[in-house]
Design an enzyme around this catalytic site. Structure first.
Site, short mmCIF file in Angstrom:
data_model
loop_
_atom_site.label_atom_id
_atom_site.label_comp_id
_atom_site.label_asym_id
_atom_site.label_seq_id
_atom_site.Cartn_x
_atom_site.Cartn_y
_atom_site.Cartn_z
N ARG A 1 0.83 -1.22 0.00
CA ARG A 1 0.00 0.00 0.00
C ARG A 1 0.86 1.27 0.00
O ARG A 1 0.54 2.26 0.68
CB ARG A 1 -0.91 0.03 1.23
CG ARG A 1 -1.83 -1.15 1.39
CD ARG A 1 -3.02 -1.10 0.45
NE ARG A 1 -3.94 -2.18 0.76
CZ ARG A 1 -3.89 -3.39 0.20
NH1 ARG A 1 -2.97 -3.66 -0.73
NH2 ARG A 1 -4.75 -4.32 0.53
N SER B 1 -10.91 -0.35 3.13
CA SER B 1 -10.19 -0.58 4.39
C SER B 1 -9.68 0.75 4.92
O SER B 1 -9.00 1.49 4.20
CB SER B 1 -8.98 -1.49 4.17
OG SER B 1 -9.41 -2.70 3.62
N GLU C 1 -5.17 4.19 6.03
CA GLU C 1 -4.89 4.02 4.60
C GLU C 1 -5.36 5.19 3.74
O GLU C 1 -4.62 5.64 2.86
CB GLU C 1 -5.52 2.71 4.12
CG GLU C 1 -5.12 2.38 2.71
CD GLU C 1 -5.72 1.08 2.21
OE1 GLU C 1 -5.41 0.03 2.79
OE2 GLU C 1 -6.50 1.13 1.25
P1 FAD Z 1 -8.68 9.04 -5.06
O1 FAD Z 1 -9.34 8.62 -3.81
O2 FAD Z 1 -9.38 10.04 -5.91
O3 FAD Z 1 -7.22 9.57 -4.72
C1 FAD Z 1 -6.38 8.82 -3.89
C2 FAD Z 1 -5.01 9.51 -3.80
O4 FAD Z 1 -4.38 9.49 -5.08
C3 FAD Z 1 -5.13 11.00 -3.44
O5 FAD Z 1 -4.00 11.32 -2.65
C4 FAD Z 1 -5.06 11.71 -4.77
O6 FAD Z 1 -4.55 13.02 -4.65
C5 FAD Z 1 -4.12 10.81 -5.55
N1 FAD Z 1 -4.36 10.77 -7.00
C6 FAD Z 1 -5.48 10.40 -7.63
N2 FAD Z 1 -5.30 10.39 -8.95
C7 FAD Z 1 -4.02 10.79 -9.17
C8 FAD Z 1 -3.23 11.00 -10.34
N3 FAD Z 1 -3.71 10.78 -11.57
N4 FAD Z 1 -1.95 11.41 -10.18
C9 FAD Z 1 -1.43 11.63 -8.94
N5 FAD Z 1 -2.14 11.45 -7.80
C10 FAD Z 1 -3.42 11.03 -7.93
N6 FAD Z 1 -7.66 -0.39 -2.42
C11 FAD Z 1 -6.85 -1.45 -2.59
O7 FAD Z 1 -5.61 -1.31 -2.68
N7 FAD Z 1 -7.35 -2.72 -2.66
C12 FAD Z 1 -8.67 -2.97 -2.57
O8 FAD Z 1 -9.09 -4.13 -2.64
C13 FAD Z 1 -9.56 -1.86 -2.37
N8 FAD Z 1 -10.89 -2.06 -2.21
C14 FAD Z 1 -11.71 -1.00 -1.98
C15 FAD Z 1 -13.08 -1.23 -1.82
C16 FAD Z 1 -13.94 -0.18 -1.59
C17 FAD Z 1 -15.42 -0.45 -1.39
C18 FAD Z 1 -13.45 1.15 -1.56
C19 FAD Z 1 -14.38 2.31 -1.36
C20 FAD Z 1 -12.09 1.39 -1.70
C21 FAD Z 1 -11.21 0.32 -1.93
N9 FAD Z 1 -9.82 0.52 -2.09
C22 FAD Z 1 -9.00 -0.56 -2.30
C23 FAD Z 1 -9.24 1.87 -2.01
C24 FAD Z 1 -9.31 2.65 -3.37
O9 FAD Z 1 -10.33 2.16 -4.18
C25 FAD Z 1 -7.99 2.59 -4.12
O10 FAD Z 1 -6.94 3.12 -3.35
C26 FAD Z 1 -8.06 3.37 -5.45
O11 FAD Z 1 -6.87 3.17 -6.18
C27 FAD Z 1 -8.28 4.87 -5.26
O12 FAD Z 1 -8.54 5.41 -6.55
P2 FAD Z 1 -9.29 6.80 -6.72
O13 FAD Z 1 -9.25 7.14 -8.18
O14 FAD Z 1 -10.62 6.75 -6.12
O15 FAD Z 1 -8.31 7.75 -5.93
P1 NAP Z 2 -9.81 -11.37 4.10
O1 NAP Z 2 -9.83 -12.27 2.91
O2 NAP Z 2 -10.90 -11.48 5.12
O3 NAP Z 2 -8.41 -11.47 4.82
C1 NAP Z 2 -8.16 -10.69 6.00
C2 NAP Z 2 -6.76 -10.14 5.91
O4 NAP Z 2 -5.84 -11.20 5.94
C3 NAP Z 2 -6.59 -9.40 4.61
O5 NAP Z 2 -6.47 -8.06 4.94
C4 NAP Z 2 -5.34 -9.99 3.99
O6 NAP Z 2 -4.27 -9.07 3.90
C5 NAP Z 2 -4.89 -11.08 4.93
N1 NAP Z 2 -4.77 -12.36 4.20
C6 NAP Z 2 -5.77 -13.23 3.89
N2 NAP Z 2 -5.27 -14.32 3.27
C7 NAP Z 2 -3.94 -14.13 3.18
C8 NAP Z 2 -2.86 -14.88 2.65
N3 NAP Z 2 -3.07 -16.08 2.09
N4 NAP Z 2 -1.62 -14.38 2.72
C9 NAP Z 2 -1.40 -13.18 3.28
N5 NAP Z 2 -2.36 -12.41 3.80
C10 NAP Z 2 -3.62 -12.89 3.77
O7 NAP Z 2 -9.78 -9.84 3.57
P2 NAP Z 2 -10.91 -8.93 3.00
O8 NAP Z 2 -11.05 -7.75 3.88
O9 NAP Z 2 -12.12 -9.71 2.61
O10 NAP Z 2 -10.24 -8.39 1.68
C11 NAP Z 2 -9.90 -9.27 0.63
C12 NAP Z 2 -8.79 -8.66 -0.20
O11 NAP Z 2 -9.22 -7.44 -0.78
C13 NAP Z 2 -7.55 -8.35 0.63
O12 NAP Z 2 -6.41 -8.59 -0.15
C14 NAP Z 2 -7.69 -6.88 0.93
O13 NAP Z 2 -6.45 -6.23 1.08
C15 NAP Z 2 -8.42 -6.37 -0.31
N6 NAP Z 2 -9.28 -5.22 0.04
C16 NAP Z 2 -8.65 -4.03 0.23
C17 NAP Z 2 -9.41 -2.91 0.54
C18 NAP Z 2 -8.75 -1.57 0.68
O14 NAP Z 2 -9.44 -0.56 0.76
N7 NAP Z 2 -7.44 -1.50 0.72
C19 NAP Z 2 -10.78 -3.01 0.70
C20 NAP Z 2 -11.35 -4.26 0.55
C21 NAP Z 2 -10.60 -5.36 0.21
P3 NAP Z 2 -4.03 -8.02 2.68
O15 NAP Z 2 -5.01 -6.92 2.93
O16 NAP Z 2 -2.63 -7.59 2.91
O17 NAP Z 2 -4.25 -8.70 1.39
#
Ligand code: FAD
Ligand code: NAP
Length: 339
Positions: free
Chosen positions: A166, A239, A335
């Protein structure tokens, strides 16, 4: 001048928490010229520039005294194809999930585990988005960014981006690099990652023993729809906390005290703890204070039931951080990007 500037624009539709704040100025960039015009405007008017995509990783805690530039550039193209490796380029404003589906339609593999992540292509490198065992660093080729300090374009290779969990170089320099377009190296031969969480189990339940990338994408979309709140229905930014990486000795101590602790040893010797498990054990799952709450199914996700302010959500997050630090001696890092 093609950039359409508006003053005093509500950002509620532009952040998935649905927080009501105003931008001093707002514009959408449809091409590189718009981006440069916005940059010039921000310099000439000494107004900070905040670039956003889908607003799905933002927590807005006050009115934004800046020019908010929403990336709305479009375009996906194949740059090279040797029959096996294919380099695809997408503009920053492309919706991430639509882009993933486009690659799957082309018969390409690599992005299937990252299905249904909200937001844009341009924001994806910011935190090296990841899910179900894949991060964009695994299929990243390169990107082009505008240096906001010099106005010059720069190409970043994989190593230039310093991708980590991240994290990336861009996250550390939010006011410097404006990502314009991103390139990915995808494969015509599927190399699937099914070992993570419930993915294989879901495919087995469906009787799919030889899944295609599209099957994996559909399974992950189904899992995500069951577990995660849809921001269109319930405001959230996914998250809210990163999974903490702690020393192996602390993880071992915690495991003795809490045998159910969910932990994953990392290659570097540290141990990743499931932050959601810690928060749930501490009793926060489903907690609600006014319109700010912790989701009832997924305790890593903070939610806005309607009119929570960014500060109320931040306050809740800080209470959770303090409680987890006291109970487990573990620091939870937020995050989303705070403004
Ligand atoms: P924004 O929220 O608009 O911006 C995020 C940051 O990036 C800000 O600091 C902004 O200034 C900057 N930014 C945006 N665009 C640019 C650009 N073109 N150049 C430079 N800077 C920029 N994240 C995960 O990693 N894994 C997941 O599984 C995941 N699941 C999610 C599920 C849900 C329901 C939600 C709501 C969020 C989830 N996220 C997840 C978080 C999010 O979707 C990601 O981080 C996504 O990449 C953000 O994109 P955005 O366009 O909405 O960015
Ligand atoms: P999950 O499957 O319930 O797992 C819980 C946590 O355990 C996750 O955060 C994941 O870490 C870790 N994990 C599970 N299996 C693993 C493995 N085999 N090896 C290492 N780590 C493991 O998680 P969940 O909340 O439903 O999300 C599923 C996936 O979507 C995850 O990868 C999560 O990161 C991603 N997600 C991200 C966001 C976001 O906003 N960043 C939102 C929703 C879902 P990691 O998070 O490091 O993968």
């Amino acid at each position: 001048m093609t950039l359409q500037l508006r003053a005093g624009v509500s950002l509620k539709p532009f952040n998935t928490f649905g927080v009501e704040v105003q931008a001093q100025a707002f514009a959408e960039a449809h091409n590189d010229e718009d981006v440069r015009e916005a940059l010039t405007f921000s310099v000439e008017h000494a107004l900070p520039l905040l670039v956003i995509g889908g607003g799905s990783n933002l927590l807005l805690t006050a009115h934004v005294q800046a020019l908010v530039l929403r990336m709305a550039t479009r375009g996906i193209r194949i740059l090279s194809d040797d029959g096996e490796q294919v380099i695809i380029e997408a503009e920053a404003g492309e919706g991430w999930h639509g882009f993933v589906l486009w690659t799957l339609e082309q018969g390409l593999s690599g992005l299937e585990n990252l299905s249904l992540i909200p937001g844009t292509v341009g924001a994806a490198p910011m935190q090296n988005i990841g899910a179900y065992g894949v991060e964009i660093k695994n299929i990243f080729h390169s990107l082009t960014a505008l240096d906001r300090q010099t106005g010059e374009l720069r190409d970043f290779t994989l190593s230039d981006c310093a991708f980590a969990y991240r994290d990336s170089v861009f996250k550390h320099h939010p006011d410097r690099w404006l990502i314009l377009r991103v390139r990915f190296g995808l494969s015509r031969t599927a190399r699937l990652h099914l070992e993570y969480g419930p993915v294989r189990q879901r495919l087995d339940e469906q009787g799919i023993s030889q899944p295609t990338p599209k099957d994996v994408s559909l399974a992950i979309c189904a899992i995500r729809r069951e577990k995660l709140p849809d921001p269109a229905v319930l405001g959230n930014a996914g998250s809210f906390f990163k999974n903490p990486l702690v020393a192996a000795s602390l993880a071992a101590d915690l495991k003795r005290e809490h045998p159910g602790l969910i932990s994953y040893p990392q290659a570097d010797g540290q141990v990743k703890l499931a932050a959601g498990w810690l928060i749930e054990q501490a009793g926060w799952k489903g907690f609600r204070d006014g319109d700010a709450g912790v989701h009832r199914l997924q305790s890593l996700v903070l939610v806005n039931y309607g009119s929570a302010t960014g500060l109320q959500l931040l306050d809740l997050a800080q209470r959770i951080q303090t409680d987890i630090a006291q109970r487990y001696q573990v620091t939870l890092d937020m995050e989303p990007n705070l403004y």
